[in-house]
Design a protein around this motif. Structure first.
Motif, PDB file in Angstrom:
ATOM      1  N   CYS A  66     -67.371  23.049   5.993  1.00  0.00           N
ATOM      2  CA  CYS A  66     -66.201  22.953   6.859  1.00  0.00           C
ATOM      3  C   CYS A  66     -65.217  24.083   6.556  1.00  0.00           C
ATOM      4  N   ASP A  67     -64.591  24.614   7.612  1.00  0.00           N
ATOM      5  CA  ASP A  67     -63.597  25.677   7.485  1.00  0.00           C
ATOM      6  C   ASP A  67     -62.274  25.059   7.031  1.00  0.00           C
ATOM      7  N   PRO A  68     -61.700  25.519   5.917  1.00  0.00           N
ATOM      8  CA  PRO A  68     -60.425  24.937   5.472  1.00  0.00           C
ATOM      9  C   PRO A  68     -59.321  25.063   6.509  1.00  0.00           C
ATOM     10  N   ALA A  69     -59.361  26.105   7.337  1.00  0.00           N
ATOM     11  CA  ALA A  69     -58.319  26.290   8.345  1.00  0.00           C
ATOM     12  C   ALA A  69     -58.454  25.305   9.487  1.00  0.00           C
ATOM     13  N   ALA A  70     -59.661  24.815   9.745  1.00  0.00           N
ATOM     14  CA  ALA A  70     -59.881  23.858  10.838  1.00  0.00           C
ATOM     15  C   ALA A  70     -61.050  22.958  10.468  1.00  0.00           C
ATOM     16  N   PRO A  71     -60.855  22.043   9.518  1.00  0.00           N
ATOM     17  CA  PRO A  71     -61.967  21.178   9.100  1.00  0.00           C
ATOM     18  C   PRO A  71     -62.404  20.247  10.227  1.00  0.00           C
ATOM     19  N   ASP A  72     -63.683  19.907  10.200  1.00  0.00           N
ATOM     20  CA  ASP A  72     -64.247  19.021  11.208  1.00  0.00           C
ATOM     21  C   ASP A  72     -63.728  17.608  10.957  1.00  0.00           C
ATOM     22  N   PRO A  73     -63.003  17.021  11.924  1.00  0.00           N
ATOM     23  CA  PRO A  73     -62.490  15.661  11.692  1.00  0.00           C
ATOM     24  C   PRO A  73     -63.578  14.617  11.551  1.00  0.00           C
ATOM     25  N   GLY A  74     -64.775  14.898  12.073  1.00  0.00           N
ATOM     26  CA  GLY A  74     -65.867  13.944  11.966  1.00  0.00           C
ATOM     27  C   GLY A  74     -66.863  14.279  10.872  1.00  0.00           C
ATOM     28  N   PRO A  76     -69.128  14.161   7.787  1.00  0.00           N
ATOM     29  CA  PRO A  76     -69.552  13.037   6.943  1.00  0.00           C
ATOM     30  C   PRO A  76     -68.992  13.089   5.528  1.00  0.00           C
ATOM     31  N   ASP A  77     -68.630  14.291   5.033  1.00  0.00           N
ATOM     32  CA  ASP A  77     -68.037  14.408   3.702  1.00  0.00           C
ATOM     33  C   ASP A  77     -66.510  14.334   3.739  1.00  0.00           C
ATOM     34  N   GLY A  78     -65.930  14.180   4.927  1.00  0.00           N
ATOM     35  CA  GLY A  78     -64.488  14.162   5.089  1.00  0.00           C
ATOM     36  C   GLY A  78     -63.900  12.785   4.859  1.00  0.00           C
ATOM     37  N   PRO A  79     -62.610  12.639   5.159  1.00  0.00           N
ATOM     38  CA  PRO A  79     -61.712  13.676   5.689  1.00  0.00           C
ATOM     39  C   PRO A  79     -61.287  14.679   4.614  1.00  0.00           C
ATOM     40  N   HIS A  80     -60.885  15.876   5.098  1.00  0.00           N
ATOM     41  CA  HIS A  80     -60.546  16.966   4.179  1.00  0.00           C
ATOM     42  C   HIS A  80     -59.051  17.288   4.204  1.00  0.00           C
ATOM     43  N   GLY A 118     -78.901   1.413  -4.264  1.00  0.00           N
ATOM     44  CA  GLY A 118     -78.986   0.434  -3.187  1.00  0.00           C
ATOM     45  C   GLY A 118     -78.031   0.718  -2.049  1.00  0.00           C
ATOM     46  N   THR A 119     -77.544   1.955  -1.943  1.00  0.00           N
ATOM     47  CA  THR A 119     -76.614   2.328  -0.878  1.00  0.00           C
ATOM     48  C   THR A 119     -77.321   3.189   0.159  1.00  0.00           C
ATOM     49  N   LYS A 120     -76.838   3.071   1.389  1.00  0.00           N
ATOM     50  CA  LYS A 120     -77.403   3.861   2.484  1.00  0.00           C
ATOM     51  C   LYS A 120     -76.586   5.145   2.608  1.00  0.00           C
ATOM     52  N   ALA A 121     -77.200   6.281   2.286  1.00  0.00           N
ATOM     53  CA  ALA A 121     -76.516   7.573   2.304  1.00  0.00           C
ATOM     54  C   ALA A 121     -77.359   8.581   3.068  1.00  0.00           C
ATOM     55  N   TYR A 122     -76.684   9.627   3.559  1.00  0.00           N
ATOM     56  CA  TYR A 122     -77.338  10.638   4.385  1.00  0.00           C
ATOM     57  C   TYR A 122     -77.562  11.913   3.589  1.00  0.00           C
ATOM     58  N   GLU A 123     -78.767  12.448   3.682  1.00  0.00           N
ATOM     59  CA  GLU A 123     -79.094  13.727   3.047  1.00  0.00           C
ATOM     60  C   GLU A 123     -79.190  14.797   4.137  1.00  0.00           C
ATOM     61  N   PRO A 124     -78.301  15.800   4.132  1.00  0.00           N
ATOM     62  CA  PRO A 124     -78.288  16.787   5.228  1.00  0.00           C
ATOM     63  C   PRO A 124     -79.596  17.577   5.306  1.00  0.00           C
ATOM     64  N   VAL A 167     -79.965   5.500   9.706  1.00  0.00           N
ATOM     65  CA  VAL A 167     -78.810   6.375   9.489  1.00  0.00           C
ATOM     66  C   VAL A 167     -78.287   6.850  10.837  1.00  0.00           C
ATOM     67  N   SER A 168     -76.981   6.799  11.032  1.00  0.00           N
ATOM     68  CA  SER A 168     -76.334   7.311  12.232  1.00  0.00           C
ATOM     69  C   SER A 168     -75.225   8.265  11.803  1.00  0.00           C
ATOM     70  N   VAL A 169     -75.436   9.571  12.041  1.00  0.00           N
ATOM     71  CA  VAL A 169     -74.507  10.597  11.561  1.00  0.00           C
ATOM     72  C   VAL A 169     -74.349  11.666  12.631  1.00  0.00           C
ATOM     73  N   LYS A 170     -73.135  12.191  12.751  1.00  0.00           N
ATOM     74  CA  LYS A 170     -72.865  13.367  13.571  1.00  0.00           C
ATOM     75  C   LYS A 170     -72.163  14.399  12.691  1.00  0.00           C
ATOM     76  N   HIS A 171     -72.563  15.662  12.842  1.00  0.00           N
ATOM     77  CA  HIS A 171     -71.894  16.716  12.081  1.00  0.00           C
ATOM     78  C   HIS A 171     -71.969  18.017  12.863  1.00  0.00           C
ATOM     79  N   ALA A 172     -71.064  18.951  12.546  1.00  0.00           N
ATOM     80  CA  ALA A 172     -71.034  20.248  13.225  1.00  0.00           C
ATOM     81  C   ALA A 172     -72.275  21.053  12.860  1.00  0.00           C
ATOM     82  N   ALA A 173     -72.803  21.763  13.847  1.00  0.00           N
ATOM     83  CA  ALA A 173     -73.986  22.610  13.622  1.00  0.00           C
ATOM     84  C   ALA A 173     -73.913  23.792  14.573  1.00  0.00           C
TER      85      ALA A 173
END
Length: 667
Positions: A66-74, A76-80, A118-124, A167-173
Motif C-alpha cells: 500500500c502507498d503511504p500517501a493513499a493507502p487502500d481502505p480495503g 486486508p492488512d489494514g487499516p493503515h 485454528g484461524t482462517k487467514a489469507y495467504e496472498p 476465504v473471501s478477500v478483495k485487494h488492490a492489484a
C-alpha cells in the motif's frame, strides 16, 4: 543470485526497448505484449527492465504494498491510518509461470496458520505481489483459460477478488502486464491481447554485424556477469534517471486538440473496436513527449505511438496472412497523417476527375505501381498468381473438356473461397487426459477449474485439495492429517486435438460453384480449429494419388494458403486419401500419444480410382471422425453416408455444417 543482463547492453530491438520504457514512464498505458520467434531475447529484455524501475514507498509491514500517501481502505492488512514510517522497495517484477495453479495466482487459505492456530487467514498470491510493479508472463499464449480469466478480471478492475477455500478477500492489484509469446505456438485469447496497451513484434537481426555483436556480448556476460554489468552501470543509471525525470514531467505534458483529432482519424481509418485504442495512443504519445523532455505532443509522437498501440486492435480475420495489420496501419497513418484540408468546391462533373485513389479505371497512374510507401494502391498486396494446372488427358468427371492438345496447360484458376461462417463444434466424445490445453473436447486436467475432490487414484504428483483433506481428517476426529485423509482436486476443462482434413479434389468436385462451397466450409473449419488451439493437417486426393499438402502443424495460416491454391480435376482415389490419413494419424500417435485425433473427410463418396475405400476403413478404427457429404443434385447415391457408417463416424450434409454443437462417437 545471478546478475541480470543489462537493459542498455541489448543489441537492436529498438521498438521493444522503447515500448518497455514508455510503460515504465506511464504504467497507465497498460503493458506490453512481445511477439517473436524463439531465441530473440524477449525474456532477457523484459527481465532486464526490473533494474530500471524506480523504488516505491510502501506502508511498513503491508504485504500488499500500500502507498503511504493513499493507502487502500480495503487492504486486508489494514487499516493503515496509524502506520508510522515509510519503507522503500524496488518495484517488483513478478513472473507468472504457465504452470502456475489458481491458488498461487490469487492466493488461498493459509494452511500453516489454520493447522497451528485454528484461524482462517489469507495467504496472498502473485497478483498481490505484483501490485504497483510488473507482472511478467512468459509464453502468455499458452496460459490456461482459467488463469486468463483471473488476469482479465484483475486488469479490468485493478483489484483481485478471491472467493475460494472458505476465504473471501478483495485487494488492490494494479500492475504493468508484460507478456512474451512465440506466434508459432498459437495465439492468445483476443480479450487478453486487448488488455495489453502496446504490442511489439521482434525478430533476429539479418545482418552479420549485429548478430556477431549479440554473440560477443552474450559470451562476455556469461564469462563474467558482474564485470559485464559493471561496464554498463553508467548507462543503466542514465536510463533509470531518465525514467524518473520523465515521470516527473508527465503531468505537465499537453496534448493539443489538433493531435487529438489526428489520433481519432487514425483510429477511424484503422477500423478499431471501441475507444480503448484512442486512449492508449494518447497516453503513449504523452509518454513519448515526456521521455524526450518535451511538454507538448507532436505529430511524430502520435505516429510512433500508433505503431505500437494499434496493430493488434483492428477487427480482423484470425487467419489473415502475416503482415496484414502493419500494411493496414501504414495506410491509416498515411490517410490521417496530413492535417485536415478544407473541402474542395463542388465539381460540376458528376463522374469526377482524377482523384487521390488513382485514375478512373482504378489502376495505378501511367500503368505502373501506385506511388505509395507500401507499393500498392490499396495498402494490400496483390493476390499471388497461381501456377497453371497441367491436364492429365482425361475429361473431368463433371464434363469439363481436357486441354486442347498434348502437353497443353489448363489455364483455369482455382475456385475462390467464400466468406467463412461459424461451423458446428466438432468434439471427440468422452474425456481426454487434458495434456494439451485448448477449447475443443472435454478432458480431465492437472490444471483447470476445480469441480470437486476425491481420494487419490494411485497416480503420483496429484494436486492435493487441502480443504477437503482437512475436512477428511476432522471427520475422523483427528487433529493430524494422515495418508488416508489425502484428497486430490478434480480439474476439468477442454483440450486441443489434432484435426486432420481429408479433402476430395477430384473431378467430381470440379464444378466451380460447388468447389467454392466446399472450400468455404473447410475454411470455416480451419478458423474454428485456430480458435480452439488445435493442430491441423490437410490431405487432398485427385488423379491417382493422395498428397499431404499440410503436415500436422499449429500454423493455421499455412492451411488457409494451401486451401486457396487447391485445384480440382482427374479421378477420385478416395482409398488413397483414407490410407494417407491413417498413416499420418499413426505417426502422430507415436509422436504424441495423448493428443486425440479428429478426422474430417470432405467428399461426395465417389471412388473412381484405386481399391474400394471400405477396404481401408479398418486402418482408421478407433479414430473419431465426421464425413461431410458434398453430394448434390436430384439423384444421390448415398456413398458418403455408407463411408461414414464404415468409419463409425458422424455423417453430415455440407449444407448442415453450420449450426449447434455435435458430439462425435468414439470406438
Amino acid at each position: 543470485m545471478t546478475t541480470p543482463y543489462p537493459f542498455s547492453a541489448v543489441v537492436g530491438l529498438d521498438e521493444l526497448r522503447r515500448a518497455l520504457l514508455l510503460t515504465a514512464v506511464s504504467p497507465a498505458i497498460g503493458g506490453v505484449l512481445v511477439r517473436g520467434e524463439k531465441g530473440t531475447a524477449k525474456s532477457t529484455v523484459v527481465r532486464a527492465l526490473a533494474a530500471l524501475l524506480p523504488e516505491i514507498a510502501v506502508v511498513p509491514g503491508c504485504r500488499f504494498a500500500c502507498d503511504p500517501a493513499a493507502p487502500d481502505p480495503g487492504c486486508p492488512d489494514g487499516p493503515h491510518a496509524d502506520a508510522a514510517g515509510v519503507d522503500l522497495r524496488r518495484a517488483p517484477l513478478v513472473e507468472l509461470p504457465v504452470g502456475a495453479t489458481e491458488d498461487r495466482v490469487v492466493g488461498t487459505l493459509d494452511i500453516q496458520r489454520a493447522l497451528a492456530d485454528g484461524t482462517k487467514a489469507y495467504e496472498p498470491g502473485l497478483l498481490a505481489a505484483a501490485h504497483r510493479g510488473a507482472l511478467y508472463v512468459d509464453e502468455v499464449n499458452l496460459l490456461p483459460d482459467h488463469l486468463v480469466d483471473l488476469l482479465l478480471d484483475a486488469a479490468a478492475m485493478g483489484r483481485a477478488h478471491v472467493e475460494r477455500d472458505g476465504v473471501s478477500v478483495k485487494h488492490a492489484a494494479r500492475f504493468l502486464l508484460v507478456g512474451t509469446m512465440n506466434p508459432e505456438e498459437g495465439e492468445p485469447r483476443p480479450q487478453l491481447v486487448d488488455r495489453f496497451g502496446l504490442v511489439v513484434t521482434v525478430s533476429a537481426p539479418r545482418d552479420a554485424g549485429p548478430r556477431a555483436e549479440v554473440v560477443r556480448r552474450r559470451l562476455a556476460y556469461e564469462a563474467d556477469p558482474d564485470g559485464f554489468a559493471a561496464r554498463w552501470a553508467a548507462d543503466e543509471r542514465d536510463l533509470a534517471g531518465r525514467i524518473v525525470a520523465a515521470r516527473a514531467l508527465l503531468p505537465s505534458v499537453t496534448l493539443p486538440d489538433a493531435e487529438l483529432d489526428r489520433i481519432a482519424r487514425i483510429c477511424i481509418a484503422y477500423a478499431v473496436d471501441g475507444m480503448r485504442a484512442d486512449i492508449v495512443v494518447a497516453r503513449a504519445a504523452i509518454a513519448l513527449a515526456a521521455w524526450h523532455g518535451r511538454t507538448v505532443v507532436t505529430g511524430d509522437d502520435v505516429r510512433d505511438a500508433a505503431r505500437l498501440a494499434l496493430p493488434h486492435r483492428r477487427r480482423r480475420d484470425p487467419l489473415d496472412p502475416p503482415g496484414a495489420d502493419e500494411e493496414k496501419l501504414e495506410e491509416a497513418l498515411n490517410e490521417a497523417g496530413a492535417d485536415p484540408e478544407p473541402e474542395p468546391p463542388a465539381d460540376d462533373d458528376p463522374s469526377g476527375g482524377p482523384s487521390d485513389d488513382g485514375p478512373p479505371d482504378g489502376g495505378p497512374p501511367d500503368g505502373g505501381p501506385a506511388d505509395r510507401p507500401d507499393g500498392g494502391g490499396t495498402g494490400e498486396p496483390p493476390p499471388p498468381t497461381p501456377p497453371p494446372a497441367v491436364g492429365n488427358g482425361d475429361a473431368a468427371e463433371d464434363g469439363t473438356p481436357p486441354p486442347a492438345g498434348p502437353g497443353r496447360e489448363q489455364k483455369v484458376p482455382p475456385a475462390p473461397v467464400g466468406a467463412a461462417f461459424r461451423p458446428r463444434t466438432l468434439t471427440v466424445a468422452g474425456r481426454g487426459e487434458g495434456a494439451h490445453a485448448g477449447r475443443r473436447s472435454p478432458a480431465f486436467a492437472r490444471r483447470g477449474r476445480v469441480v470437486g475432490a476425491r481420494a487419490p487414484i494411485g497416480r503420483r504428483g496429484f494436486a492435493p485439495h487441502l480443504p477437503a483433506t482437512l475436512r477428511a481428517a476432522a471427520g475422523r476426529g483427528s487433529r493430524t492429517v494422515e495418508a488416508v485423509d489425502l484428497r486430490e482436486a478434480v480439474h476439468v476443462g477442454r483440450e486441443a486435438n489434432l484435426v486432420l482434413f481429408v479433402v476430395d479434389a477430384s473431378g467430381s468436385m470440379a464444378a466451380r460453384q460447388r468447389m467454392r462451397t466446399v472450400k468455404t466450409a473447410v475454411l470455416s473449419l480451419l478458423r474454428d480449429a485456430y480458435q480452439r488451439r488445435d493442430r491441423i493437417g490437410m490431405i487432398t486426393f485427385r488423379g491417382g494419388e493422395a498428397s499431404t499438402v499440410l503436415p500436422p502443424t499449429s500454423s493455421h495460416e499455412v492451411g488457409v494458403a494451401r486451401l486457396a491454391e487447391l485445384r480440382t480435376g482427374g479421378r477420385t482415389p478416395l482409398a488413397a486419401g483414407l490410407r494417407s490419413a491413417a498413416g499420418v494419424i499413426a505417426s502422430e500417435r507415436r509422436r504424441d500419444p495423448r493428443r486425440r485425433p479428429l478426422l474430417v473427410v470432405v467428399t461426395d463418396g465417389r471412388a473412381t480410382s484405386g481399391p474400394d475405400p471400405l477396404t481401408v476403413t479398418p486402418a482408421l478404427a478407433g479414430t473419431s471422425a465426421v464425413v461431410v457429404d458434398c453430394e448434390s443434385g436430384p439423384v444421390r447415391l448415398g456413398l458418403a453416408r455408407r463411408l461414414a457408417a464404415a468409419l463409425a463416424a458422424d455423417w453430415m450434409p455440407l449444407d448442415r455444417l453450420s449450426a449447434s454443437a455435435i458430439s462425435l462417437r468414439t470406438v
